[in-house]
Design a protein around this motif. Structure first.
Motif, PDB file in Angstrom:
ATOM      1  N   LYS A 158     -40.495  66.030  -4.086  1.00 27.12           N
ATOM      2  CA  LYS A 158     -41.898  65.806  -4.452  1.00 27.12           C
ATOM      3  C   LYS A 158     -42.010  65.202  -5.840  1.00 27.12           C
ATOM      4  O   LYS A 158     -42.898  64.381  -6.089  1.00 27.12           O
ATOM      5  CB  LYS A 158     -42.675  67.120  -4.370  1.00 27.12           C
ATOM      6  CG  LYS A 158     -44.179  66.938  -4.526  1.00 27.12           C
ATOM      7  CD  LYS A 158     -44.943  68.109  -3.998  1.00 27.12           C
ATOM      8  CE  LYS A 158     -46.442  67.965  -4.215  1.00 27.12           C
ATOM      9  NZ  LYS A 158     -46.969  66.681  -3.738  1.00 27.12           N
ATOM     10  N   ASP A 159     -41.113  65.579  -6.739  1.00 29.01           N
ATOM     11  CA  ASP A 159     -41.132  65.009  -8.088  1.00 29.01           C
ATOM     12  C   ASP A 159     -40.892  63.501  -8.020  1.00 29.01           C
ATOM     13  O   ASP A 159     -41.578  62.728  -8.699  1.00 29.01           O
ATOM     14  CB  ASP A 159     -40.060  65.679  -8.946  1.00 29.01           C
ATOM     15  CG  ASP A 159     -40.034  65.115 -10.360  1.00 29.01           C
ATOM     16  OD1 ASP A 159     -41.054  65.186 -11.052  1.00 29.01           O
ATOM     17  OD2 ASP A 159     -38.977  64.584 -10.768  1.00 29.01           O
ATOM     18  N   ILE A 160     -39.950  63.084  -7.183  1.00 29.75           N
ATOM     19  CA  ILE A 160     -39.685  61.649  -7.025  1.00 29.75           C
ATOM     20  C   ILE A 160     -40.887  60.951  -6.393  1.00 29.75           C
ATOM     21  O   ILE A 160     -41.340  59.897  -6.870  1.00 29.75           O
ATOM     22  CB  ILE A 160     -38.438  61.420  -6.149  1.00 29.75           C
ATOM     23  CG1 ILE A 160     -37.197  62.001  -6.826  1.00 29.75           C
ATOM     24  CG2 ILE A 160     -38.228  59.922  -5.882  1.00 29.75           C
ATOM     25  CD1 ILE A 160     -35.955  61.992  -5.955  1.00 29.75           C
ATOM     26  N   LEU A 165     -45.829  57.588  -6.396  1.00 30.26           N
ATOM     27  CA  LEU A 165     -47.256  57.434  -6.095  1.00 30.26           C
ATOM     28  C   LEU A 165     -48.041  57.012  -7.334  1.00 30.26           C
ATOM     29  O   LEU A 165     -48.946  56.160  -7.251  1.00 30.26           O
ATOM     30  CB  LEU A 165     -47.810  58.749  -5.542  1.00 30.26           C
ATOM     31  CG  LEU A 165     -49.284  58.735  -5.122  1.00 30.26           C
ATOM     32  CD1 LEU A 165     -49.525  57.699  -4.022  1.00 30.26           C
ATOM     33  CD2 LEU A 165     -49.719  60.119  -4.657  1.00 30.26           C
ATOM     34  N   ASP A 166     -47.715  57.597  -8.488  1.00 30.32           N
ATOM     35  CA  ASP A 166     -48.393  57.197  -9.732  1.00 30.32           C
ATOM     36  C   ASP A 166     -48.164  55.717 -10.014  1.00 30.32           C
ATOM     37  O   ASP A 166     -49.093  54.990 -10.419  1.00 30.32           O
ATOM     38  CB  ASP A 166     -47.867  58.025 -10.909  1.00 30.32           C
ATOM     39  CG  ASP A 166     -48.350  59.459 -10.882  1.00 30.32           C
ATOM     40  OD1 ASP A 166     -49.326  59.733 -10.164  1.00 30.32           O
ATOM     41  OD2 ASP A 166     -47.738  60.306 -11.565  1.00 30.32           O
ATOM     42  N   ASP A 191     -39.325  50.810 -14.316  1.00 24.70           N
ATOM     43  CA  ASP A 191     -38.743  52.063 -14.811  1.00 24.70           C
ATOM     44  C   ASP A 191     -38.722  53.128 -13.719  1.00 24.70           C
ATOM     45  O   ASP A 191     -37.723  53.844 -13.543  1.00 24.70           O
ATOM     46  CB  ASP A 191     -39.529  52.575 -16.020  1.00 24.70           C
ATOM     47  CG  ASP A 191     -39.432  51.644 -17.222  1.00 24.70           C
ATOM     48  OD1 ASP A 191     -38.495  50.817 -17.256  1.00 24.70           O
ATOM     49  OD2 ASP A 191     -40.302  51.734 -18.100  1.00 24.70           O
ATOM     50  N   THR A 192     -39.827  53.235 -12.996  1.00 24.44           N
ATOM     51  CA  THR A 192     -39.936  54.255 -11.956  1.00 24.44           C
ATOM     52  C   THR A 192     -38.961  53.995 -10.817  1.00 24.44           C
ATOM     53  O   THR A 192     -38.265  54.913 -10.356  1.00 24.44           O
ATOM     54  CB  THR A 192     -41.377  54.297 -11.385  1.00 24.44           C
ATOM     55  OG1 THR A 192     -42.289  54.615 -12.437  1.00 24.44           O
ATOM     56  CG2 THR A 192     -41.495  55.332 -10.281  1.00 24.44           C
ATOM     57  N   LEU A 193     -38.894  52.749 -10.377  1.00 25.01           N
ATOM     58  CA  LEU A 193     -37.995  52.408  -9.276  1.00 25.01           C
ATOM     59  C   LEU A 193     -36.539  52.610  -9.667  1.00 25.01           C
ATOM     60  O   LEU A 193     -35.720  53.077  -8.858  1.00 25.01           O
ATOM     61  CB  LEU A 193     -38.233  50.968  -8.826  1.00 25.01           C
ATOM     62  CG  LEU A 193     -39.585  50.704  -8.154  1.00 25.01           C
ATOM     63  CD1 LEU A 193     -39.799  49.202  -7.963  1.00 25.01           C
ATOM     64  CD2 LEU A 193     -39.696  51.425  -6.823  1.00 25.01           C
ATOM     65  N   ARG A 414     -44.875  51.801  -0.848  1.00 25.99           N
ATOM     66  CA  ARG A 414     -45.617  52.714   0.046  1.00 25.99           C
ATOM     67  C   ARG A 414     -44.715  53.240   1.157  1.00 25.99           C
ATOM     68  O   ARG A 414     -44.803  54.406   1.549  1.00 25.99           O
ATOM     69  CB  ARG A 414     -46.829  51.992   0.638  1.00 25.99           C
ATOM     70  CG  ARG A 414     -47.917  51.637  -0.369  1.00 25.99           C
ATOM     71  CD  ARG A 414     -49.153  51.106   0.338  1.00 25.99           C
ATOM     72  NE  ARG A 414     -50.071  50.453  -0.576  1.00 25.99           N
ATOM     73  CZ  ARG A 414     -50.283  49.142  -0.628  1.00 25.99           C
ATOM     74  NH1 ARG A 414     -49.607  48.330   0.189  1.00 25.99           N
ATOM     75  NH2 ARG A 414     -51.137  48.641  -1.482  1.00 25.99           N
ATOM     76  N   ALA A 415     -43.863  52.362   1.704  1.00 28.22           N
ATOM     77  CA  ALA A 415     -42.942  52.784   2.768  1.00 28.22           C
ATOM     78  C   ALA A 415     -41.968  53.843   2.248  1.00 28.22           C
ATOM     79  O   ALA A 415     -41.646  54.805   2.960  1.00 28.22           O
ATOM     80  CB  ALA A 415     -42.176  51.580   3.309  1.00 28.22           C
ATOM     81  N   ALA A 416     -41.500  53.694   1.025  1.00 28.45           N
ATOM     82  CA  ALA A 416     -40.608  54.685   0.420  1.00 28.45           C
ATOM     83  C   ALA A 416     -41.330  56.011   0.245  1.00 28.45           C
ATOM     84  O   ALA A 416     -40.775  57.084   0.512  1.00 28.45           O
ATOM     85  CB  ALA A 416     -40.097  54.175  -0.925  1.00 28.45           C
TER      86      ALA A 416
END
Length: 444
Positions: A158-160, A165-166, A191-193, A414-416
């Motif tokens: 959920k953290d990932i 989502l953010d 950075d997120t990816l 979104r798919a991820a």
């Protein structure tokens, strides 16, 4: 919701048998069936407190214990009541029958846990941990299931997905304000990816270890005839399951047993001795031995240390090595003078010498490190598949981030997110949920 009831302990004669109710009328039905000795009704007793009393239903009475849990502070999030009766089969069935006569419905497989998931008490992966703990046959498997039940795995996922989502939201907002937000949103996404790739790759690297933790290590005991394979099998399992004689070719079919070593389940398979034979039954057993060796995680090759290594054994050993199988060599009959020059773990299936060393060596040969009960390990094939799909989409989004329209990158992001949501249940469809809970036992 409607009220469900089930026997929550295995049927059979025992000290205690438990019948569980959950739903809108759970406490009403419990009050009709049970009278506490020190209160007028069960619901006059404080929630979560076991009390002694008399249960009357279906023409029988029992002096038993009862407890109720008021919604939402219960396993399912609904009103729950339990009767802890004497564990006779007929008695416990009659108690369940009394609950059904008063309007409860027989629960489906896993329906209590399914309601816990639907009522937000558990993530979907937490619920899977319940089944894993019930079905576990080693300490490592129990600990892995416990990590699921307590939400540690779902929290990591959920953290990932929350960070993903953010980043999706930020990038979507930039589509409306490209001049002000586009550059910053792409940097945030980069950075997120990047962090998602690292974390998902690390989790996926534990999957092979997780399979051994959950399912155990399949060990095929292989060798020519009359070297002591069945004697070793019996010594490892501390049983007399395998027939042992001095007649060659006694074992004609495989038998298996599960033992535990260093917290890991070892699924031992005793096989027919490999040799040339004109006997059709023995030949069939020998062919099965070869297939079991090929399908095993580890081959335990047994040789007789009190006699010279034969050409047949050398050929078999060369074939196993050529196949790239993880291999342990057990040199049996350590209690007799040594004539065999083959290097391996010296044991005596007769006296038990070296048996514990064989067990530990089997675990070390397959697992690359000692199992840490607190470490994050992925044990579910479903979770592995979802994370692999998420990783593929995240990597695709990284590649397209600076060379394609933002809409293309967002499709992968979104798919991820949806793939990761299948693990926690946030985006899981009804078919996935049904498939998980149909594997549960009744009463859980």
């Amino acid at each position: 919701m409607d009220t469900i009831a089930a026997i929550s302990t295995p049927l059979g004669s025992g000290a205690v048998g438990i019948v569980r109710l959950s739903g809108d009328d759970a406490l009403k039905i419990a009050d009709e069936l049970f009278r506490p000795y020190r209160a007028a009704r069960l619901t006059d007793v404080a929630p979560n407190v076991m009390c002694l009393g008399q249960l009357d239903c279906a023409g029988i009475s029992d002096r038993c214990l009862a407890v109720y849990f008021a919604a939402p502070n219960s396993y399912t999030g609904e009103d729950v009541a339990e009767f802890h009766c004497h564990g006779g089969v007929s008695l416990i069935k009659r108690v369940l029958g009394g609950c059904l006569e008063r309007g409860a419905r027989a629960a489906d497989r896993g329906e209590f846990t399914r309601r816990a998931f639907l009522n937000g008490k558990l993530a979907l992966s937490d619920a899977e941990g319940v089944a894993d703990m019930i079905n576990a046959d080693s300490a490592a498997a129990i600990n892995a299931g416990y990590r699921l039940v307590t939400g540690k795995t779902s929290a990591a996922i959920k953290d990932i997905s929350d960070r993903l989502l953010d980043s999706i939201s930020y990038m979507e907002a930039s589509l409306d304000y490209p001049e002000e937000m586009e550059e910053e949103s792409r940097q945030d996404a980069q950075d997120t990816l990047g962090a998602c790739v690292e974390e998902l790759t690390a989790l996926l690297s534990t999957c092979e270890r997780g399979r051994y933790i959950k399912d155990g290590i399949k060990v095929a005991i292989i060798g020519v005839t009359n070297v002591g394979k069945s004697s070793l099998f019996n010594a490892l399992t501390q049983s007399d399951r395998a027939i042992v004689t001095d007649i060659e070719g006694t074992t004609r079919d495989s038998i298996d047993e599960v033992i535990e070593a260093d917290g890991i389940a070892l699924r031992l398979i005793d096989t027919a001795g490999i040799r040339k034979s004109c006997d059709k039954v023995e030949t069939a057993g020998i062919e099965r031995s070869k297939k079991l060796a090929a399908g095993s995680d580890l081959v335990l090759f047994v040789t007789d240390g009190s006699r010279e290594l034969t050409e047949e054994e050398e050929a078999l050993l060369d074939r196993l090595k050529a196949d790239g199988k993880k291999l342990i060599i057990a040199v049996n009959k350590r209690d007799l003078p040594r004539k065999n020059s083959l290097r391996g773990i010296e044991i005596s299936a007769k006296t038990g010498e070296g048996i514990d060393e064989i067990k530990s060596a089997a675990v070390k040969a397959v697992l690359d490190c000692k199992i840490d009960a607190g470490a994050e390990v992925i044990t579910s094939e479903r979770h592995k598949d979802a994370m692999q799909r998420a990783l593929e989409h995240v990597e695709s989004a990284r590649r397209s981030l600076h060379d394609a329209p933002a809409e293309c990158t967002l499709l992968d992001m979104r798919a991820a997110y949806r793939a990761l949501g299948e693990i926690t249940g946030d985006t899981a469809d009804e078919n996935i949920i049904d498939n998980i809970f149909k594997k549960f036992c009744l009463g859980k």
